[in-house]
Design a protein around this motif. Structure first.
Motif, PDB file in Angstrom:
ATOM      1  N   ASP A 103       0.837  -1.207   0.000  1.00 20.64           N
ATOM      2  CA  ASP A 103       0.000   0.000   0.000  1.00 20.64           C
ATOM      3  C   ASP A 103       0.867   1.251   0.000  1.00 20.64           C
ATOM      4  N   MET A 104       0.229   2.413  -0.094  1.00 19.28           N
ATOM      5  CA  MET A 104       0.959   3.678  -0.085  1.00 19.28           C
ATOM      6  C   MET A 104       0.149   4.740   0.641  1.00 19.28           C
ATOM      7  N   TRP A 105       0.861   5.751   1.139  1.00 16.22           N
ATOM      8  CA  TRP A 105       0.219   6.899   1.774  1.00 16.22           C
ATOM      9  C   TRP A 105       0.412   8.144   0.936  1.00 16.22           C
ATOM     10  N   ASN A 106      -0.582   9.032   0.947  1.00 16.65           N
ATOM     11  CA  ASN A 106      -0.372  10.383   0.431  1.00 16.65           C
ATOM     12  C   ASN A 106       0.663  11.061   1.321  1.00 16.65           C
ATOM     13  N   GLU A 107       1.410  12.011   0.783  1.00 12.10           N
ATOM     14  CA  GLU A 107       2.502  12.609   1.553  1.00 12.10           C
ATOM     15  C   GLU A 107       2.022  13.400   2.768  1.00 12.10           C
ATOM     16  N   ASP A 108       0.735  13.762   2.819  1.00 14.63           N
ATOM     17  CA  ASP A 108       0.220  14.525   3.956  1.00 14.63           C
ATOM     18  C   ASP A 108      -0.619  13.667   4.912  1.00 14.63           C
ATOM     19  N   PHE A 109      -0.550  12.358   4.776  1.00 14.97           N
ATOM     20  CA  PHE A 109      -1.326  11.463   5.641  1.00 14.97           C
ATOM     21  C   PHE A 109      -1.055  11.747   7.120  1.00 14.97           C
ATOM     22  N   LEU A 110       0.199  11.691   7.522  1.00 13.84           N
ATOM     23  CA  LEU A 110       0.538  11.914   8.932  1.00 13.84           C
ATOM     24  C   LEU A 110       0.376  13.375   9.325  1.00 13.84           C
ATOM     25  N   ALA A 111       0.714  14.273   8.425  1.00 10.48           N
ATOM     26  CA  ALA A 111       0.621  15.715   8.737  1.00 10.48           C
ATOM     27  C   ALA A 111      -0.804  16.113   9.084  1.00 10.48           C
ATOM     28  N   LYS A 112      -1.787  15.432   8.487  1.00  8.12           N
ATOM     29  CA  LYS A 112      -3.184  15.771   8.755  1.00  8.12           C
ATOM     30  C   LYS A 112      -3.765  15.039   9.961  1.00  8.12           C
ATOM     31  N   LEU A 113      -3.230  13.850  10.275  1.00  2.00           N
ATOM     32  CA  LEU A 113      -3.809  13.070  11.364  1.00  2.00           C
ATOM     33  C   LEU A 113      -3.120  13.270  12.711  1.00  2.00           C
ATOM     34  N   VAL A 114      -1.805  13.454  12.709  1.00  2.00           N
ATOM     35  CA  VAL A 114      -1.077  13.597  13.975  1.00  2.00           C
ATOM     36  C   VAL A 114      -1.606  14.752  14.832  1.00  2.00           C
ATOM     37  N   PRO A 115      -1.824  15.948  14.277  1.00  2.00           N
ATOM     38  CA  PRO A 115      -2.310  17.057  15.118  1.00  2.00           C
ATOM     39  C   PRO A 115      -3.644  16.761  15.802  1.00  2.00           C
ATOM     40  N   ILE A 116      -4.500  15.971  15.160  1.00  2.00           N
ATOM     41  CA  ILE A 116      -5.802  15.637  15.750  1.00  2.00           C
ATOM     42  C   ILE A 116      -5.607  14.775  16.995  1.00  2.00           C
ATOM     43  N   LEU A 117      -4.735  13.768  16.891  1.00  2.00           N
ATOM     44  CA  LEU A 117      -4.489  12.879  18.019  1.00  2.00           C
ATOM     45  C   LEU A 117      -3.761  13.617  19.144  1.00  2.00           C
ATOM     46  N   THR A 118      -2.871  14.524  18.759  1.00  2.00           N
ATOM     47  CA  THR A 118      -2.106  15.289  19.745  1.00  2.00           C
ATOM     48  C   THR A 118      -2.988  16.268  20.507  1.00  2.00           C
ATOM     49  N   ALA A 119      -3.978  16.826  19.838  1.00  2.00           N
ATOM     50  CA  ALA A 119      -4.827  17.855  20.445  1.00  2.00           C
ATOM     51  C   ALA A 119      -5.864  17.292  21.410  1.00  2.00           C
ATOM     52  N   ASN A 120      -6.161  15.998  21.309  1.00  2.00           N
ATOM     53  CA  ASN A 120      -7.218  15.413  22.136  1.00  2.00           C
ATOM     54  C   ASN A 120      -6.707  14.119  22.783  1.00  2.00           C
ATOM     55  N   GLN A 121      -6.375  14.198  24.067  1.00  2.00           N
ATOM     56  CA  GLN A 121      -5.822  13.057  24.785  1.00  2.00           C
ATOM     57  C   GLN A 121      -6.848  11.949  25.030  1.00  2.00           C
ATOM     58  N   LYS A 122      -8.110  12.198  24.714  1.00  2.00           N
ATOM     59  CA  LYS A 122      -9.143  11.180  24.916  1.00  2.00           C
ATOM     60  C   LYS A 122      -9.352  10.312  23.676  1.00  2.00           C
ATOM     61  N   LEU A 123      -8.570  10.586  22.633  1.00  2.00           N
ATOM     62  CA  LEU A 123      -8.658   9.787  21.408  1.00  2.00           C
ATOM     63  C   LEU A 123      -7.654   8.638  21.442  1.00  2.00           C
ATOM     64  N   VAL A 124      -8.090   7.459  21.033  1.00  2.00           N
ATOM     65  CA  VAL A 124      -7.166   6.341  20.895  1.00  2.00           C
ATOM     66  C   VAL A 124      -6.687   6.216  19.445  1.00  2.00           C
ATOM     67  N   LEU A 125      -7.515   6.678  18.503  1.00  2.00           N
ATOM     68  CA  LEU A 125      -7.131   6.570  17.094  1.00  2.00           C
ATOM     69  C   LEU A 125      -7.827   7.626  16.255  1.00  2.00           C
ATOM     70  N   VAL A 126      -7.214   7.898  15.125  1.00  2.00           N
ATOM     71  CA  VAL A 126      -7.822   8.751  14.105  1.00  2.00           C
ATOM     72  C   VAL A 126      -7.635   8.040  12.773  1.00  2.00           C
ATOM     73  N   PHE A 127      -8.671   8.050  11.923  1.00  2.00           N
ATOM     74  CA  PHE A 127      -8.580   7.316  10.667  1.00  2.00           C
ATOM     75  C   PHE A 127      -9.154   8.132   9.525  1.00  2.00           C
ATOM     76  N   SER A 128      -8.736   7.780   8.322  1.00  2.00           N
ATOM     77  CA  SER A 128      -9.190   8.489   7.125  1.00  2.00           C
ATOM     78  C   SER A 128      -9.852   7.518   6.165  1.00  2.00           C
ATOM     79  N   ASP A 129     -10.356   8.041   5.066  1.00  2.00           N
ATOM     80  CA  ASP A 129     -10.848   7.218   3.969  1.00  2.00           C
ATOM     81  C   ASP A 129      -9.645   6.846   3.095  1.00  2.00           C
ATOM     82  N   GLN A 130      -9.873   6.057   2.048  1.00  2.00           N
ATOM     83  CA  GLN A 130      -8.758   5.578   1.235  1.00  2.00           C
ATOM     84  C   GLN A 130      -9.159   5.412  -0.231  1.00  2.00           C
ATOM     85  N   TYR A 131      -8.165   5.481  -1.093  1.00  2.00           N
ATOM     86  CA  TYR A 131      -8.340   5.132  -2.500  1.00  2.00           C
ATOM     87  C   TYR A 131      -8.079   3.631  -2.659  1.00  2.00           C
TER      88      TYR A 131
END
Length: 330
Positions: A99-127
Motif C-alpha cells: 500500500d501507499m500513503w499520500n505525503e500529507d497522511f501523517l501531517a493531517k492526522l497527527v495534530p488531531i491525536l495530539t490535540a485530544n488526549q481522549k482519542l485512541v485513534l484517528v482514521f481516514s478514507d482511502q483510494y
C-alpha cells in the motif's frame, strides 16, 4: 508550562511488515519517507523473503529506517506483531508493504491525536488502486460506500463499537493512526490470524477512549491477486480456511464480551457464517470428514440457510459430483 518539540512533533512509528514483494515494498517505503511530517521511524520487518530486501532499505539512505529480517518465516501475524513491539513512537501506524500513503497522511492526522488526549485513534478514507498503482475510481467509491464512510460523520465518535466492529468503517491496518501505549501488543493472540486488524479495532473500542474520522482519502489500498482478501473470496481453499478460522475465534470473543451484548446476535450470526465458510474450505481441500461438524454446527444454530444446507449436502455427495458443484459456493 513549556512547549517542547516532542509535544508538537511526537514520534510516529510506521510499521511495514513485508514478505516477497520487493517492488511494492520500495513504493511503500518511499511513501513513508516522503511524508511531510518528518518525526518518524520506519520499521521494516521482513518475514524471511526469498530475496533479502536489505539493498532496497539501503537505497533510501535514511537513518529513520529500522530493518529487521527474521532468519526463518514466522508467519504473517508474528511478523506484524514483531514490528509493533519494536515501535518506540507515541503513535503507531500500519502500512502494508503493497500500500501507499499520500505525503500529507501523517501531517493531517497527527495534530488531531495530539490535540485530544481522549482519542485512541484517528482514521481516514482511502483510494483503491490496482497492481500497477492506478486508482480504481469505481472501486474506491464502492469501498467507501461498502464500509459506510460516505455517511459517517466526520469528527469524534465516543462509542465506536458499531462503526468499528459492525460497519467495519475503521481501516485499522491501512489508514489509521493509533496511540501506542493504549495497546498491549502481547495481548493479541495468534488465533486472530489475518483478522488482527479487526481484533485491534476491538481492543481500541473497549479501551474507554474515543475515535476520530477524517473523511479525506489519504491512503492508497492496493487490491491485487496476492492479497488474502482476494484469495479468501476466490476458490483458494487454504485462504478460505485461514480466514474462517480467524473469524470463528474473533466473533466468539466478541459475542462473549459482556460489554458488547447489544451486538451479540450480529456476532453470533457472523460466527455461524464463518463455520459454513470453514466447512466449504475444508470440502474444497478434500477434508470431507473434518468439514461436516462445522456445517452441522451452522445449520443447527441458525435459521435455514441455503448456502449452509447446500454445503452440508455436498459433504455427503460423491466427490466427483461434489467437486463440480462446490464451484458455485463462495
Amino acid at each position: 508550562m513549556s512547549i517542547t518539540f516532542e509535544s508538537l512533533q511526537p514520534l510516529v512509528s510506521v510499521i511495514i511488515p513485508t514478505y516477497n514483494r520487493p517492488e511494492y515494498l520500495k513504493q511503500a517505503i518511499a511513501s513513508a519517507v516522503h511524508q511531510t511530517y518528518q518525526n518518524i521511524e520506519i520499521i521494516v520487518s521482513d518475514n524471511c523473503s526469498d530475496v533479502n530486501p536489505q539493498p532496497i532499505i539501503e537505497s533510501f539512505n535514511d537513518a529513520r529506517i529500522r530493518f529487521w529480517r527474521h532468519p526463518e518465516n514466522i508467519g504473517m501475524l508474528s511478523n506484524q506483531m514483531n514490528a509493533f513491539k519494536m515501535a518506540r513512537g507515541k503513535y503507531v501506524a500500519s502500512l502494508h508493504d503493497d500500500d501507499m500513503w499520500n505525503e500529507d497522511f501523517l501531517a493531517k492526522l497527527v495534530p488531531i491525536l495530539t490535540a485530544n488526549q481522549k482519542l485512541v485513534l484517528v482514521f481516514s478514507d482511502q483510494y483503491i488502486i490496482d497492481g500497477n498503482g492506478n486508482i480504481n475510481y469505481v472501486g474506491t467509491e464502492e469501498n467507501t460506500r461498502g464500509f459506510k464512510r460516505d455517511i459517517l460523520a466526520s469528527g469524534i465518535h465516543q462509542d465506536f463499537t458499531k462503526i468499528g466492529l459492525i460497519d467495519k468503517s475503521i481501516p485499522t491496518a491501512a489508514s489509521c493512526l493509533i496511540r501506542n501505549h493504549v495497546i498491549n501488543w502481547d495481548s493479541i493472540p495468534q488465533a486472530v490470524g489475518g483478522m488482527w486488524d479487526l481484533y485491534l479495532t476491538y481492543l481500541c473500542s473497549i479501551s474507554g477512549y474515543s475515535a476520530y474520522y477524517y473523511p479525506e482519502r489519504l491512503t492508497r489500498y492496493r487490491a491485487h491477486e496476492q492479497t488474502d482478501t482476494m484469495l479468501s473470496g476466490s476458490k483458494n481453499a487454504a485462504a478460505k480456511i485461514r480466514k474462517a478460522q480467524s473469524e470463528i475465534f474473533c466473533y466468539k470473543i466478541f459475542m462473549e464480551d459482556s460489554r458488547l451484548q447489544e451486538f451479540h446476535d450480529y456476532f453470533h450470526s457472523k460466527w455461524l457464517d464463518a463455520h459454513t465458510t470453514l466447512g466449504i474450505g475444508l470440502l474444497r481441500n478434500k477434508q470431507i470428514t473434518a468439514a461436516r461438524p462445522y456445517l452441522w454446527q451452522a445449520i443447527r444454530k441458525q435459521k435455514l440457510n441455503l448456502r449452509t444446507l447446500v454445503a452440508l449436502v455436498l459433504g455427503f455427495t460423491p466427490p466427483p459430483l461434489a467437486n463440480q458443484l462446490l464451484g458455485v459456493l463462495k
